[in-house]
Design an enzyme around this catalytic site. Structure first.
Site, PDB file in Angstrom:
ATOM      1  N   CYS A   3     -20.759 -62.951  16.162  1.00 45.87           N
ATOM      2  CA  CYS A   3     -20.168 -63.717  15.056  1.00 45.87           C
ATOM      3  C   CYS A   3     -20.994 -63.738  13.774  1.00 45.87           C
ATOM      4  O   CYS A   3     -20.527 -64.224  12.745  1.00 45.87           O
ATOM      5  CB  CYS A   3     -19.888 -65.152  15.501  1.00 45.87           C
TER       6      CYS A   3
ATOM      7  N   CYS B   5     -20.070 -69.356  18.496  1.00 45.59           N
ATOM      8  CA  CYS B   5     -18.986 -68.630  19.171  1.00 45.59           C
ATOM      9  C   CYS B   5     -19.057 -68.688  20.695  1.00 45.59           C
ATOM     10  O   CYS B   5     -18.155 -68.193  21.373  1.00 45.59           O
ATOM     11  CB  CYS B   5     -18.951 -67.172  18.715  1.00 45.59           C
TER      12      CYS B   5
ATOM     13  N   CYS C  53     -35.863 -65.808  25.933  1.00 49.97           N
ATOM     14  CA  CYS C  53     -35.782 -64.419  26.373  1.00 49.97           C
ATOM     15  C   CYS C  53     -34.353 -63.958  26.066  1.00 49.97           C
ATOM     16  O   CYS C  53     -33.411 -64.316  26.772  1.00 49.97           O
ATOM     17  CB  CYS C  53     -36.092 -64.366  27.864  1.00 49.97           C
TER      18      CYS C  53
ATOM     19  N   CYS D 108     -26.357 -63.478  15.637  1.00 50.62           N
ATOM     20  CA  CYS D 108     -25.507 -63.225  16.794  1.00 50.62           C
ATOM     21  C   CYS D 108     -24.668 -61.985  16.490  1.00 50.62           C
ATOM     22  O   CYS D 108     -24.001 -61.916  15.460  1.00 50.62           O
ATOM     23  CB  CYS D 108     -24.594 -64.422  17.050  1.00 50.62           C
TER      24      CYS D 108
END
Length: 133
Positions: free
Chosen positions: A51, A100, A122, A48
């Protein structure tokens, strides 16, 4: 929902670019075919961008020719959360980072891709950071 990583909107804006903020924190979508991760074949873990939580691996990535990076499964089910999305006049499954709460993209099923799960995560490339294995 409570997340392990919580920041104020001002803190998110200070750590993300304007486009990252729009996609990750405001559930935006990047333009199709605008990110190199869609066809990148690097063996990697995808984290991510907001985070750093590890979300996907390249061994579950496939070319769905959809304009965004596609995976058939997350690294582990507890890494993502699913939210029913009724925007745009249809029912979709939004995918968020479970650490997060950042918007990653959507998950679709039953499209007939030759993958073990028949699912397509996706994911906005801008929502990810690639860490080569």
């Amino acid at each position: 929902m409570t997340y392990s990583v919580e920041k104020t909107e001002d803190e998110w804006k200070a750590t993300l670019s304007a486009e990252e903020y729009r996609v990750l924190r405001q559930a935006g979508t990047e333009r199709p075919f605008s990110h190199s991760y869609e066809t990148d074949e690097t063996k990697a873990v995808y984290e991510c961008r907001a985070c750093g939580s590890e979300l996907f691996r390249s061994d579950t990535k496939f070319d769905a020719h959809c304009g965004w990076p596609a995976f058939y499964a997350p690294l582990a089910e507890d890494r993502v959360e699913y939210i029913e999305d009724r925007s745009f006049g249809s029912v979709r499954t939004e995918v968020r980072c479970a650490n997060c709460g950042s918007h990653l993209g959507h998950m679709f099923q039953g499209e007939g891709f030759p993958t073990p799960t028949d699912q397509r995560y996706c994911i906005n490339g801008i929502a990810l950071r690639q860490r080569p294995d």
